[in-house]
Design a protein around this motif. Structure first.
Motif, PDB file in Angstrom:
ATOM      1  N   VAL A   1     -13.264 -12.046 -22.535  1.00  0.00           N
ATOM      2  CA  VAL A   1     -13.259 -13.226 -21.853  1.00  0.00           C
ATOM      3  C   VAL A   1     -12.550 -14.327 -22.853  1.00  0.00           C
ATOM      4  CG1 VAL A   1     -14.771 -12.673 -20.197  1.00  0.00           C
ATOM      5  CG2 VAL A   1     -15.495 -13.994 -22.258  1.00  0.00           C
TER       6      VAL A   1
ATOM      7  N   LEU B   1     -16.167 -18.624 -20.858  1.00  0.00           N
ATOM      8  CA  LEU B   1     -15.068 -18.386 -21.377  1.00  0.00           C
ATOM      9  C   LEU B   1     -15.071 -18.418 -22.926  1.00  0.00           C
ATOM     10  CD1 LEU B   1     -12.385 -18.892 -18.461  1.00  0.00           C
ATOM     11  CD2 LEU B   1     -13.949 -17.117 -18.931  1.00  0.00           C
TER      12      LEU B   1
ATOM     13  N   ARG C   1      -8.800 -20.217 -18.900  1.00  0.00           N
ATOM     14  CA  ARG C   1      -9.499 -21.366 -19.749  1.00  0.00           C
ATOM     15  C   ARG C   1      -8.604 -22.728 -19.599  1.00  0.00           C
ATOM     16  NH1 ARG C   1     -11.752 -18.832 -25.347  1.00  0.00           N
ATOM     17  NH2 ARG C   1     -11.574 -21.099 -26.005  1.00  0.00           N
TER      18      ARG C   1
END
Length: 200
Positions: free
Chosen positions: A131, A165, A138
């Motif tokens: 991630v 994230l 993001r």
């Protein structure tokens, strides 16, 4: 599963000998048997051998004619994993641009659960994962001023804490919150009526 170079290096030095597991054999005879002193119930394991799927800069292992693995298709991901494992064994590197590291998008894959457990344990309370490579998500969350993203004031080069994230305290805080509210068995029971209604 993708794992970091750091985690592999950290764990690899502590691996015990052999992925080839041997078990004591049993006779079908009904006569009483005596175990030989050399017999043990503990399986013997060796360090997995790292193999490399052919890869090219920028495209990684995504060209089947070069890498000799089937074309990647999201709806056939599990079948692809089984094929790659059959060709390259339990521990390999392959190029997957966008997820892996460097010009080839190099990522490490491990299929053996015993070795994977060592890597998970070695990461401690702040693990890293794929991630962190989702830069587009993001950026979208940051640009939309999502509550999941916060600014950092700790003097490091990274200006934002990307929560789920990311890696570190922000990830741990959000993950713990979700785990309590969504993944706890008592909380999960509350979702059953909605799931049943959707299924019907």
């Amino acid at each position: 599963m993708m794992i970091s170079r750091r985690a592999v290096a950290k764990v690899h030095s502590g691996l015990k000998p052999s992925l080839n597991t041997t078990f004591p054999t049993r006779s079908l005879s009904t006569a009483p048997q005596t175990l030989e002193p050399s017999s043990t119930a503990t399986p013997t394991r060796t360090c997995p051998h790292l193999r490399k799927v052919p890869s090219l800069p920028l495209v990684g292992s995504m060209i089947p004619q070069h890498s000799k693995i089937p074309k990647f298709e999201l709806d056939k991901q599990y079948e692809l994993n089984n094929t790659i494992r059959a060709l390259y064994g339990n521990f390999m590197t392959m190029g997957f641009p966008g997820f892996g590291k460097g010009l080839h998008g190099t990522m490490y894959n491990i299929f053996d659960p015993h070795e994977m457990a060592k890597i998970v344990r070695s990461e401690g309370s702040n693990p890293s994962g794929a991630v962190e490579q989702l830069w587009l998500w993001r950026r979208a969350l940051r640009d939309s001023e999502s509550a999941l993203i916060s600014q950092k004031n700790d003097g490091t080069a990274q200006k934002y804490d990307y929560g789920l994230l990311d890696q570190g305290d922000g990830w741990k805080r959000q993950r713990t919150f979700l785990q309590t509210g969504m993944l706890d068995p008592r909380a999960a029971r509350g979702f059953v009526p909605g799931i049943v209604a959707a299924a019907e």
